[in-house]
Design an enzyme around this catalytic site. Structure first.
Site, PDB file in Angstrom:
ATOM      1  N   ASN A   1       0.871  -1.181   0.000  1.00 44.76           N
ATOM      2  CA  ASN A   1       0.000   0.000   0.000  1.00 44.76           C
ATOM      3  C   ASN A   1       0.907   1.229   0.000  1.00 44.76           C
ATOM      4  OD1 ASN A   1      -1.776   2.065   0.518  1.00 44.76           O
ATOM      5  ND2 ASN A   1      -2.611   1.168   2.403  1.00 44.76           N
TER       6      ASN A   1
ATOM      7  N   LYS B   1       3.724   0.729   2.736  1.00 42.14           N
ATOM      8  CA  LYS B   1       3.369  -0.223   3.794  1.00 42.14           C
ATOM      9  C   LYS B   1       3.318  -1.601   3.175  1.00 42.14           C
ATOM     10  CE  LYS B   1       0.042   2.588   6.195  1.00 42.14           C
ATOM     11  NZ  LYS B   1      -1.370   2.758   6.398  1.00 42.14           N
TER      12      LYS B   1
ATOM     13  N   ARG C   1      -2.766  -2.030  -3.321  1.00 35.94           N
ATOM     14  CA  ARG C   1      -3.943  -1.213  -3.089  1.00 35.94           C
ATOM     15  C   ARG C   1      -3.894  -0.045  -4.068  1.00 35.94           C
ATOM     16  NH1 ARG C   1      -4.983   3.385   1.328  1.00 35.94           N
ATOM     17  NH2 ARG C   1      -7.157   3.767   0.793  1.00 35.94           N
TER      18      ARG C   1
ATOM     19  N   HIS D   1     -12.637   3.816   0.386  1.00 35.50           N
ATOM     20  CA  HIS D   1     -12.584   2.869   1.524  1.00 35.50           C
ATOM     21  C   HIS D   1     -13.363   1.587   1.220  1.00 35.50           C
ATOM     22  CE1 HIS D   1     -12.174   6.488   4.521  1.00 35.50           C
ATOM     23  NE2 HIS D   1     -10.980   5.989   4.271  1.00 35.50           N
TER      24      HIS D   1
ATOM     25  N   HIS E   1     -16.686   3.693   8.618  1.00 32.85           N
ATOM     26  CA  HIS E   1     -15.216   3.660   8.642  1.00 32.85           C
ATOM     27  C   HIS E   1     -14.748   5.021   9.158  1.00 32.85           C
ATOM     28  CE1 HIS E   1     -11.161   2.539   6.955  1.00 32.85           C
ATOM     29  NE2 HIS E   1     -11.026   3.829   7.148  1.00 32.85           N
ATOM     30  N   LEU E   2     -14.322   5.048  10.421  1.00 27.86           N
ATOM     31  CA  LEU E   2     -13.958   6.313  11.051  1.00 27.86           C
ATOM     32  C   LEU E   2     -12.482   6.323  11.399  1.00 27.86           C
ATOM     33  CD1 LEU E   2     -17.011   6.475  13.521  1.00 27.86           C
ATOM     34  CD2 LEU E   2     -16.907   7.281  11.153  1.00 27.86           C
ATOM     35  N   GLY E   3     -11.686   6.798  10.475  1.00 27.62           N
ATOM     36  CA  GLY E   3     -10.244   6.912  10.715  1.00 27.62           C
ATOM     37  C   GLY E   3      -9.866   8.369  10.581  1.00 27.62           C
ATOM     38  N   ASN E   4      -8.713   8.628   9.982  1.00 27.71           N
ATOM     39  CA  ASN E   4      -8.377  10.003   9.655  1.00 27.71           C
ATOM     40  C   ASN E   4      -9.296  10.474   8.537  1.00 27.71           C
ATOM     41  OD1 ASN E   4      -6.762  12.129  10.307  1.00 27.71           O
ATOM     42  ND2 ASN E   4      -4.918  10.874  10.156  1.00 27.71           N
ATOM     43  N   GLY E   5      -9.439   9.597   7.542  1.00 24.99           N
ATOM     44  CA  GLY E   5     -10.506   9.772   6.548  1.00 24.99           C
ATOM     45  C   GLY E   5     -11.704   8.989   7.050  1.00 24.99           C
TER      46      GLY E   5
ATOM     47  N   ARG F   1     -10.582  17.097   6.717  1.00 26.34           N
ATOM     48  CA  ARG F   1     -11.492  17.398   5.600  1.00 26.34           C
ATOM     49  C   ARG F   1     -12.864  17.780   6.119  1.00 26.34           C
ATOM     50  NH1 ARG F   1     -10.443  11.821   2.874  1.00 26.34           N
ATOM     51  NH2 ARG F   1      -8.189  11.876   3.005  1.00 26.34           N
TER      52      ARG F   1
ATOM     53  N   ASP G   1      -6.469  14.961  15.387  1.00 21.12           N
ATOM     54  CA  ASP G   1      -6.432  13.626  15.977  1.00 21.12           C
ATOM     55  C   ASP G   1      -7.480  13.512  17.083  1.00 21.12           C
ATOM     56  OD1 ASP G   1      -5.562  11.404  17.755  1.00 21.12           O
ATOM     57  OD2 ASP G   1      -3.922  11.297  16.309  1.00 21.12           O
TER      58      ASP G   1
ATOM     59  N   ARG H   1      -7.833  11.549  19.455  1.00 22.34           N
ATOM     60  CA  ARG H   1      -7.333  11.334  20.822  1.00 22.34           C
ATOM     61  C   ARG H   1      -7.044  12.668  21.515  1.00 22.34           C
ATOM     62  NH1 ARG H   1      -3.198   6.784  18.746  1.00 22.34           N
ATOM     63  NH2 ARG H   1      -3.314   8.240  17.006  1.00 22.34           N
TER      64      ARG H   1
ATOM     65  N   GLU I   1      -8.068  -4.471   5.485  1.00 23.93           N
ATOM     66  CA  GLU I   1      -8.030  -4.309   4.028  1.00 23.93           C
ATOM     67  C   GLU I   1      -6.949  -5.190   3.406  1.00 23.93           C
ATOM     68  OE1 GLU I   1      -7.962  -0.231   5.396  1.00 23.93           O
ATOM     69  OE2 GLU I   1      -8.845   0.353   3.477  1.00 23.93           O
TER      70      GLU I   1
HETATM   71  P1  ADP Z   1      -6.050   6.438   8.682  1.00 17.20           P
HETATM   72  O1  ADP Z   1      -7.288   6.906   8.019  1.00 17.20           O
HETATM   73  O2  ADP Z   1      -4.897   7.390   8.545  1.00 17.20           O
HETATM   74  O3  ADP Z   1      -5.716   4.981   8.431  1.00 17.20           O
HETATM   75  P2  ADP Z   1      -6.700   5.532  11.378  1.00 17.20           P
HETATM   76  O4  ADP Z   1      -7.688   4.507  10.979  1.00 17.20           O
HETATM   77  O5  ADP Z   1      -5.428   5.084  11.982  1.00 17.20           O
HETATM   78  O6  ADP Z   1      -6.405   6.560  10.225  1.00 17.20           O
HETATM   79  O7  ADP Z   1      -7.438   6.506  12.423  1.00 17.20           O
HETATM   80  C1  ADP Z   1      -6.833   7.617  12.997  1.00 17.20           C
HETATM   81  C2  ADP Z   1      -7.789   8.213  14.011  1.00 17.20           C
HETATM   82  O8  ADP Z   1      -8.108   7.218  14.979  1.00 17.20           O
HETATM   83  C3  ADP Z   1      -7.249   9.404  14.753  1.00 17.20           C
HETATM   84  O9  ADP Z   1      -8.244  10.394  14.872  1.00 17.20           O
HETATM   85  C4  ADP Z   1      -6.920   8.815  16.120  1.00 17.20           C
HETATM   86  O10 ADP Z   1      -7.089   9.757  17.122  1.00 17.20           O
HETATM   87  C5  ADP Z   1      -7.967   7.771  16.278  1.00 17.20           C
HETATM   88  N1  ADP Z   1      -7.573   6.785  17.294  1.00 17.20           N
HETATM   89  C6  ADP Z   1      -8.096   6.654  18.513  1.00 17.20           C
HETATM   90  N2  ADP Z   1      -7.523   5.694  19.225  1.00 17.20           N
HETATM   91  C7  ADP Z   1      -6.574   5.181  18.479  1.00 17.20           C
HETATM   92  C8  ADP Z   1      -5.628   4.127  18.685  1.00 17.20           C
HETATM   93  N3  ADP Z   1      -5.557   3.437  19.807  1.00 17.20           N
HETATM   94  N4  ADP Z   1      -4.797   3.882  17.665  1.00 17.20           N
HETATM   95  C9  ADP Z   1      -4.864   4.577  16.509  1.00 17.20           C
HETATM   96  N5  ADP Z   1      -5.758   5.572  16.275  1.00 17.20           N
HETATM   97  C10 ADP Z   1      -6.606   5.877  17.240  1.00 17.20           C
END
Ligand code: ADP
Length: 396
Positions: free
Chosen positions: A7, A14, A90, A179, A207-211, A240, A282, A284, A383
């Site tokens: 990826n 990665k 990917r 995603h 799907h709740l990540g950075n994106g 975003r 972030d 967190r 993924e």
């Molecule tokens: P990406 O879309 O870059 O793959 P991730 O799926 O790693 O992102 O998600 C990042 C988000 O998840 C950040 O907002 C981060 O604060 C939150 N998060 C909360 N707890 C954790 C954890 N234990 N490890 C990784 N990300 C975390």
């Protein structure tokens, strides 16, 4: 059979090496700062994380580092490169052409290249990884698995925008969604976990990540998803904006004299959680600050969850019901409080979570209350496993 999953980002690579007999990851790592030395390889050996400086002026050099690490690292996992039967890549944007994963040949590369202008940040990086892999492992099958494929069967009324049709006809401006590999994995896993065929289920996957994106999966098919022509639409994300009145960018340009480039940066890199909190993208950091009384951070959390709630309602409506709600990715997997805020006051839709069951991070677990009509699950996404499986299927 061993399959390498790759990826690539514009400056990162990665990788995960799978042994497909047991679908086990036998090596994984990431090379960062490709092209801007010092570059670093971070990888794990026997569960322990190691980091070292490596020479990776471009993706081909980075790929060579990966192969060398697999062959000659602290804990070599292959004794010859012939053991790698295929490399699965990917690729973010498959456009309208790629509705399925595919084996890569020159024609496929040319087609992926055509989608570069639709995903200028992502597709060129994916292609760099493909080319690097073809150069270093010329006799190995290469496959591409696209983020857009799972959404490629949305109905036309869901994927078109209400702008003049010529923009779709001439420029393919439409919703593509992203995603997809993650939504596909967690939706199918959810069906397994609730013990029902996916064909008869109505699932919403968050799907709740950075994106961030959310999908309505009916009968195993993504029938709508929140990301659109680009990954900017939909939910509020780390940096975003997600949905907004399309007149806002025009206002910024016309009345406040921002250029298109600047507006692009504002909406993609300065908005979302970062824009609202004014200090971090972030979750967190945001949650910690909210706990300490920071009002902007609290507002960012509220806005983030409110937007997700709206989409869950909309997707329940278009499917005429909901059987399973799934949370995944960084925030979805690790933030019980966000899951709770999203699911709060949703009993009208049959969603009720059990706060005790919900109190954990990073596991595959059901969190719905025993009397919740909708099953609510946390499912860590995978993924890479989907890419490895699809690659194994394609080459067999
Ligand atoms: P990406 O879309 O870059 O793959 P991730 O799926 O790693 O992102 O998600 C990042 C988000 O998840 C950040 O907002 C981060 O604060 C939150 N998060 C909360 N707890 C954790 C954890 N234990 N490890 C990784 N990300 C975390």
């Amino acid at each position: 059979m061993k399959i390498l999953v790759v990826n690539c980002g514009s400056s990162s690579l990665k990788y995960q090496l799978f042994d497909m007999e047991k679908e086990e990851v036998i090596a994984k790592g990431i090379i960062e700062r490709i092209g801007t030395p010092p570059s670093y390889l971070t990888y794990s050996v026997n569960g322990e994380k190691k980091r070292k400086e490596v020479s990776a002026g471009n993706h081909t050099e980075a790929f060579k580092v990966v192969i060398d690490t697999l062959l000659n690292g602290v804990n070599p996992v292959i004794s010859s490169i012939e053991e790698i039967k295929a490399v699965g890549h990917r690729v973010v944007h498959g456009g309208e052409k790629f509705k399925e994963p595919t084996i890569i040949d020159d024609e496929v590369i040319a087609e992926i290249e055509k989608n570069n202008e639709l995903a200028p940040l992502h597709n060129p990086a994916g292609l760099a990884g493909i080319r690097a892999s073809m150069e270093v492992l010329p006799n190995v099958h290469q496959t591409a698995v696209f983020d857009t494929s799972f959404h490629s069967n949305m109905p036309k009324y869901a994927y078109l925008y209400a702008i003049p049709m010529r923009f779709y006809r001439d420029y393919r401006i439409r919703r593509y969604g992203f995603h997809g590999t993650s939504h596909y994995y967690v939706a199918n896993r959810a069906a397994q976990l609730v013990g029902r065929p996916i064909e008869e289920l109505k699932i919403v996957t968050c799907h709740l990540g950075n994106g961030c994106s959310i999908s309505a999966v009916k009968g195993g098919r993504s029938i709508d998803t929140s990301m659109g022509f680009t990954p900017l639409e939909g939910l509020i994300m780390g940096t975003r904006s997600g949905d907004l009145d399309p007149a806002i960018p025009l206002y910024l340009m016309r009345n406040l004299n921002y250029t298109a480039e600047e507006v692009d940066d504002i909406l993609n890199k300065e908005s979302g959680l970062l824009g609202i909190s004014e200090f971090s993208n972030d979750m967190r950091d945001i949650m910690k600050a909210a706990e300490e009384g920071n009002q902007n951070a609290k507002l960012a959390m509220e806005m983030f969850c409110y937007r997700i709630k709206k989409y869950i309602g909309a997707y329940t409506a278009i499917m005429n019901g909901l059987d399973v709600l799934v949370f995944t990715a960084g925030i979805g997997e690790n933030e019980p409080e966000i899951r709770e805020m999203v699911c709060d006051d949703m009993d009208y839709l049959g969603i009720k979570i059990d706060p005790q069951k919900n109190n954990f991070k990073g596991q595959e677990k059901e969190i719905s209350a025993s009397d919740s009509k909708v099953k609510v699950w946390v499912i860590p996404t995978n993924e890479e496993l989907v890419i490895a499986r699809e690659t194994a299927r394609l080459i067999s």
